[in-house]
Design an enzyme around this catalytic site. Structure first.
Site, PDB file in Angstrom:
ATOM      1  N   GLU A 136      37.594   2.496 -97.547  1.00  0.00           N
ATOM      2  CA  GLU A 136      36.317   2.718 -98.217  1.00  0.00           C
ATOM      3  C   GLU A 136      35.558   3.845 -97.523  1.00  0.00           C
ATOM      4  O   GLU A 136      35.538   3.870 -96.297  1.00  0.00           O
ATOM      5  CB  GLU A 136      35.447   1.450 -98.209  1.00  0.00           C
ATOM      6  N   MET A 280      35.041  -4.605 -92.719  1.00  0.00           N
ATOM      7  CA  MET A 280      35.456  -4.078 -94.028  1.00  0.00           C
ATOM      8  C   MET A 280      36.151  -5.162 -94.832  1.00  0.00           C
ATOM      9  O   MET A 280      37.082  -5.815 -94.354  1.00  0.00           O
ATOM     10  CB  MET A 280      36.386  -2.870 -93.817  1.00  0.00           C
ATOM     11  N   GLU A 281      35.702  -5.310 -96.083  1.00  0.00           N
ATOM     12  CA  GLU A 281      36.082  -6.456 -96.911  1.00  0.00           C
ATOM     13  C   GLU A 281      37.430  -6.348 -97.616  1.00  0.00           C
ATOM     14  O   GLU A 281      37.610  -6.965 -98.668  1.00  0.00           O
ATOM     15  CB  GLU A 281      34.995  -6.678 -97.955  1.00  0.00           C
ATOM     16  N   ASN A 282      38.399  -5.609 -97.085  1.00  0.00           N
ATOM     17  CA  ASN A 282      39.734  -5.538 -97.713  1.00  0.00           C
ATOM     18  C   ASN A 282      40.119  -6.912 -98.241  1.00  0.00           C
ATOM     19  O   ASN A 282      40.010  -7.901 -97.514  1.00  0.00           O
ATOM     20  CB  ASN A 282      40.782  -5.096 -96.700  1.00  0.00           C
ATOM     21  N   HIS A 313      29.068 -11.988 -95.135  1.00  0.00           N
ATOM     22  CA  HIS A 313      28.941 -10.763 -95.936  1.00  0.00           C
ATOM     23  C   HIS A 313      30.295 -10.336 -96.499  1.00  0.00           C
ATOM     24  O   HIS A 313      30.453 -10.124 -97.705  1.00  0.00           O
ATOM     25  CB  HIS A 313      28.348  -9.662 -95.044  1.00  0.00           C
ATOM     26  N   GLU A 314      31.276 -10.241 -95.629  1.00  0.00           N
ATOM     27  CA  GLU A 314      32.586  -9.760 -96.090  1.00  0.00           C
ATOM     28  C   GLU A 314      33.241 -10.770 -97.032  1.00  0.00           C
ATOM     29  O   GLU A 314      33.910 -10.385 -97.990  1.00  0.00           O
ATOM     30  CB  GLU A 314      33.505  -9.460 -94.903  1.00  0.00           C
ATOM     31  N   GLU A 336      26.852  -3.768-101.900  1.00  0.00           N
ATOM     32  CA  GLU A 336      26.304  -3.967-100.562  1.00  0.00           C
ATOM     33  C   GLU A 336      24.984  -4.729-100.553  1.00  0.00           C
ATOM     34  O   GLU A 336      24.740  -5.541 -99.673  1.00  0.00           O
ATOM     35  CB  GLU A 336      26.180  -2.624 -99.836  1.00  0.00           C
TER      36      GLU A 336
HETATM   37  N1  BES Z   1      31.971  -2.261 -97.164  1.00  0.00           N
HETATM   38  C1  BES Z   1      31.324  -2.262 -95.907  1.00  0.00           C
HETATM   39  C2  BES Z   1      32.027  -1.440 -94.850  1.00  0.00           C
HETATM   40  C3  BES Z   1      31.800   0.035 -94.980  1.00  0.00           C
HETATM   41  C4  BES Z   1      30.623   0.596 -94.508  1.00  0.00           C
HETATM   42  C5  BES Z   1      32.749   0.866 -95.531  1.00  0.00           C
HETATM   43  C6  BES Z   1      30.419   1.952 -94.631  1.00  0.00           C
HETATM   44  C7  BES Z   1      32.544   2.222 -95.654  1.00  0.00           C
HETATM   45  C8  BES Z   1      31.373   2.769 -95.197  1.00  0.00           C
HETATM   46  C9  BES Z   1      31.201  -3.689 -95.374  1.00  0.00           C
HETATM   47  O1  BES Z   1      31.187  -4.677 -96.344  1.00  0.00           O
HETATM   48  C10 BES Z   1      29.883  -3.777 -94.677  1.00  0.00           C
HETATM   49  O2  BES Z   1      28.883  -3.756 -95.314  1.00  0.00           O
HETATM   50  N2  BES Z   1      29.918  -3.825 -93.363  1.00  0.00           N
HETATM   51  C11 BES Z   1      28.744  -3.924 -92.574  1.00  0.00           C
HETATM   52  C12 BES Z   1      28.838  -5.123 -91.725  1.00  0.00           C
HETATM   53  C13 BES Z   1      27.588  -5.892 -91.752  1.00  0.00           C
HETATM   54  C14 BES Z   1      27.713  -7.080 -92.619  1.00  0.00           C
HETATM   55  C15 BES Z   1      27.160  -6.279 -90.389  1.00  0.00           C
HETATM   56  C16 BES Z   1      28.633  -2.730 -91.666  1.00  0.00           C
HETATM   57  O3  BES Z   1      29.647  -2.115 -91.390  1.00  0.00           O
HETATM   58  O4  BES Z   1      27.534  -2.414 -91.250  1.00  0.00           O
HETATM   59 ZN    ZN Z   2      29.451  -4.825 -97.413  1.00  0.00          ZN
END
Ligand code: BES
Ligand code: ZN
Length: 860
Positions: A136, A280-282, A313-314, A336
């Site tokens: 992502e 990351m939510e793979n 969250h994931e 998000e």
């Molecule tokens: N989908 C995101 C990870 C992501 C972030 C991918 C930026 C590409 C670019 C994931 O679901 C997410 O939101 N992660 C958070 C974690 C949070 C819940 C603490 C993050 O990385 O900040």
């Molecule tokens: Zn997210």
């Protein structure tokens, strides 16, 4: 350039085979991919308009061979700009179903994107290499040629061959369970081939592969009939237990809440030592940075809450995001914002004793209001095309404003009705894509209310309103701007009153709202936006603010309402809608308050006062400001003490951290002395300082003996492999003031190799702004080393560029310098972050000029 692929050729199924993944230099991988495609008109698909061509995404890969409909490709053209490969055949591919086969090779990079390499220490203490993926938003194309856009959903089947290095326990993990494995020896070396099950229809950015050595702990849920497993680095299995239990219980809860079975046969969580984001939510194969998985006895409650939130969250994404996906990245907030909202619903269910919604208001909601008050903010839904633009909206607007708006609409409809609408939406769009309008319609249909009418103004316009209420109860509304300037926009504001009545303030209901307010004017005080569900600020008359100061004491208002008043009042004062003395008067009485159960209130107060302190630190009245500040916190400090008491409420650790941080910023002598004493004991190998207080103890010790303490901190850093502690140390080291030491820490953070690229924001967050001279030198350093920094910190570029340019109080002159520099050197993906940094710089400069006179008089 549009950057989008046409829809005249559509992928249906990917069969991806990595025939080599080499975990030793030069870290090559080889792959063959077969893609079942449906061709409506191949000619229109071609980027160059050649009717015999086909175009798909591909970046940093060498494509060696391709074939479709029985014909070998005659040419393969890469476009670095469009991030595509165009494959040309001897003649036009006829309409219908075909299989496209592409052979390619690539390199496991060290930039934490695509298929990359990460390093870890094995049980023998040797440094080893593993491979993993992060796709992502637009990096699947770095791992295999594909239609790398979220609406091209297809099935994936993965086969990969990994080396079995002697004595190691290498495994491969992907979205689905392993169907079969086969070991073989080639040229004297052992290999293992993994075949994984086919995935459901899904977007490319959710595919995943991890190859490494792991400890694993697992747990089976009778409710979901799903096995959850946590994979950690060798030797750290036990540290994954808290995370495991949380994940398994969260899955139970989410399955019930969504009313849809968890869509995959297993749920894995993996710790990756080099990881760009938090997690990351793979699908079925969620990856995390180690800090978001591991706990031990010394882990602070703050960290544990963070882990629980991240896990929830994931997992929330496994349905909302993975099963139903936004059609395009402009609706990223659907993913998000919803997942952030669901974090709190889930954590509140699993850990009701944490009162996590208070933290939502204190951190998420106020963060969103803060950023969205800037002119450089953006609408929740805005046009994004280029990958840099897409990456730049993974910000507080998508996450925090998105979540705040969902909380607002959920409260307006009723939480159960909201969830009902969500279930209908997910059911309707399972294995498919949707637009934000589809969500509003689903909620509207389910509730019978005009949800699109209420929500579209919030997603299409930048910003949010401030509602001014005058002494006679009349109201006026305008966009709230951090500069206090007049702004444009109009938003329907669902107002909740203290008695529970809800009225939407818009043109047609203005008088109903005003009439209601008039009935409240005779009360000793009144507050609107009960529960802080509305995403707006409320400004009362100065007289009303004075009355509200009387109810700042415990027991008169809910925690969230009290918090909301502090937050609104400070924001209004900082923006200049009211004099900054009004918030100071609002919270003056806190010095007389003794309470131990409302730590978010004290955290908010501490943050607000420390923010002002850093702005006023060179002003002649600053000692008096510090005295006022110390007075607000000293009684609380006495009550709390530095030591944890038997059986005390767990949240008190955070309370202590907030209170002593404020006293530290107020240069309170007793606080500094105790911190120094604790630090000396700790450095000499004595009892550990509790995790919550480490940062403040380190910081105050550093202030008193920069050189000596800096060496001790670096030494502690080298000796710990615990992420929370490493982070505390990096954050503190960035705060050195002495110019020579500052340069030394900078060199260490950027180039010593001791700080992982993923962690660079911790030392940099303070290195760029520790004082005027240091922030100037960081900025000069950045300009002189632009190329070097860009190539090393590639994927972290927005944060690096923003942090190294933002500090100091230079005002317009500094901003001109920044703009001039980025005219010569491309700002790239850092564009929005740098612009926001410049605006913040000007805002600080303006506020200082404006407040100076008022405060000189106030402190006379
Ligand atoms: N989908 C995101 C990870 C992501 C972030 C991918 C930026 C590409 C670019 C994931 O679901 C997410 O939101 N992660 C958070 C974690 C949070 C819940 C603490 C993050 O990385 O900040
Ligand atoms: Zn997210």
């Amino acid at each position: 350039m549009s950057c989008r692929l046409p829809t005249t050729v559509i992928p249906r199924a990917y069969r991806l085979n990595y025939t080599t993944i080499s975990l030793t230099a030069p870290f090559k991988f080889d792959g063959v991919i077969q893609i079942d495609v449906e061709v409506a008109d191949a000619g229109i698909n071609a980027a160059e308009g050649n009717p015999n061509s086909l175009t798909l995404h591909c970046l940093d890969l060498a494509v060696t061979k391709a074939k479709c409909a029985g014909k070998d490709a005659t040419s393969l053209t890469m476009s670095i700009e469009a991030e595509t490969v165009t494959i040309t055949f001897p003649k036009k591919i006829p309409s219908g179903s075909h299989t496209l086969t592409v052979h390619f090779t690539g390199t496991l990079n060290d930039q934490m994107r695509g298929l990359y390499r990460s390093s870890y220490t094995n049980l023998k203490g040797e440094e080893k290499i593993m491979a993993c993926t992060q796709f992502e938003a637009t990096d699947a194309r770095r791992a295999f040629p594909c239609w790398d856009e979220p609406s091209f959903k297809a099935t994936f089947q993965l086969i990969c061959t990994i080396p079995l290095i002697d004595g190691s326990n290498m495994v491969a993990i992907s979205n689905t369970p392993v169907l079969e494995t086969q070991e073989f020896i080639k040229d004297g070396e052992r290999f293992k081939t993994y075949t994984f099950g086919e995935t459901p229809k899904m977007s490319t950015y959710l595919a995943a592969l991890v190859v490494g050595e792991f400890d694993v702990v697992s747990m089976y849920s009778e409710k979901t009939k799903i096995q959850t497993s946590v994979y950690t680095m060798p030797g750290k299995g036990k540290q994954g237990k808290f995370c495991l239990e949380t994940a398994s219980k969260a899955l139970d809860f989410l399955e019930e809440t969504y009313g849809i079975k968890y869509p995959l046969p297993k749920s894995d969580l993996l710790a990756i030592p080099d990881f760009a984001s938090g997690a990351m939510e793979n699908w079925g194969c969620v990856t995390y940075r180690e800090a978001k998985i591991l706990t031990d006895v010394g882990t602070s409650l703050t960290m544990k809450k963070g882990i629980a939130r991240t896990v929830c969250h994931e997992l929330a994404h496994q349905w909302f995001g993975n099963l139903t996906t936004m059609e395009w990245w402009n609706a990223l907030f659907l993913n998000e914002g919803f997942a952030r909202f669901m974090e709190f619903i889930s954590v509140n269910h699993l850990f009701p004793e944490w009162n996590i919604w208070n933290e939502f208001v204190q951190s998420v909601y106020t963060l969103a209001l803060g950023l969205d008050a800037m002119k450089t903010s953006h609408p929740i839904e805005c046009t994004v095309n280029h990958p840099d633009e897409i990456n730049s909206i993974f910000d507080a607007i998508s996450y925090a404003k998105g979540a705040s708006l969902l909380r607002m609409v959920s409260n307006y409809l009723g939480d159960d009705v909201f969830i009902g609408g969500i279930q209908a939406y997910l059911t309707k769009f399972s294995y498919d894509n949707a637009k934000s309008g589809d969500l509003w319609s689903a909620l509207g249909e389910f509730s019978g209310k005009d949800v699109p009418g209420m929500m579209v103004p919030w997603t299409s316009q930048t910003g949010f309103p401030v509602i001014h209420i005058s002494d006679d109860g009349s109201t006026s509304t305008e966009r709230f701007l951090a500069s206090g300037e007049k702004g444009e926009g109009s938003w329907p504001c669902p107002i909740v009153f203290q008695d529970g009545e809800k009225i939407i303030l818009d043109d047609s209901n203005k008088s109903a709202v005003e009439n209601k307010i008039k009935t409240l004017l005779t009360d000793s005080f009144f507050k609107i936006n009960a529960g802080q569900y509305g995403f707006f600020r409320v400004n009362y008359s100065v007289k009303q603010w004075e009355k509200l100061a009387d109810v700042m004491v415990p027991g008169k208002l809910s925690t969230i309402d009290r918090l909301g008043l502090i937050s609104d009042c400070f924001a209004l004062g900082k923006a200049g809608y009211i004099p900054v003395t009004v918030p100071l008067n609002l919270v003056k009485s806190f010095g007389d308050i003794a309470e131990l159960d409302e730590y978010v209130i004290w955290q908010e107060l501490s943050e607000q006062m420390r923010g002002l302190a850093s702005l006023y630190k060179d002003e002649p009245f600053f000692p008096k400001f510090q005295k006022l500040m110390a007075g607000m916190f000293s009684k609380q400090a006495e009550l709390l003490g530095w030591e944890k008491k038997e059986g005390e409420n767990e949240n008190l650790g955070s309370m202590r951290a907030a209170v002593f941080a404020a006293l530290g910023a107020a240069d309170d002598a007793g606080t500094a002395q105790t911190a120094q004493k604790l630090f000396n004991e700790y450095a000499a190998g004595g009892d550990a300082v509790q995790a919550d207080l480490r940062q403040i103890v380190y910081k105050l010790a550093l202030k008193q003996d920069e050189e000596g303490v800096m060496r001790v901190l670096m030494d502690l850093y080298r000796r710990t492999d615990f992420p929370e502690e490493q982070r505390n140390l990096m954050l503190t080291l960035g705060q050195v003031q002495n110019a020579g030491l500052h340069a030394e820490v900078r060199e260490w953070a950027l180039w010593s190799g001791e700080v992982r690229i993923q962690d660079i924001t911790y030392p940099l967050s303070t290195l760029g702004s520790s004082n005027q001279a240091n922030s100037d030198s960081a900025w000069k350093y950045f300009q002189n080393n632009y190329d070097k920094l860009l190539s090393r910190f590639n994927n972290m570029w927005p944060a690096v560029a923003a942090m190294m340019s933002r500090g100091g109080s230079g005002g317009q002159q500094k901003v001109d310098e920044i703009n001039a520099f980025f005219k010569v050197k491309p700002v790239g993906s850092a564009k929005r972050r740098v612009e926001q940094g410049c605006e913040a710089l000007l805002l600080r400069f303006g506020r200082l000029e404006r407040d100076r006179k008022v405060l000189e008089k106030y402190f006379l």
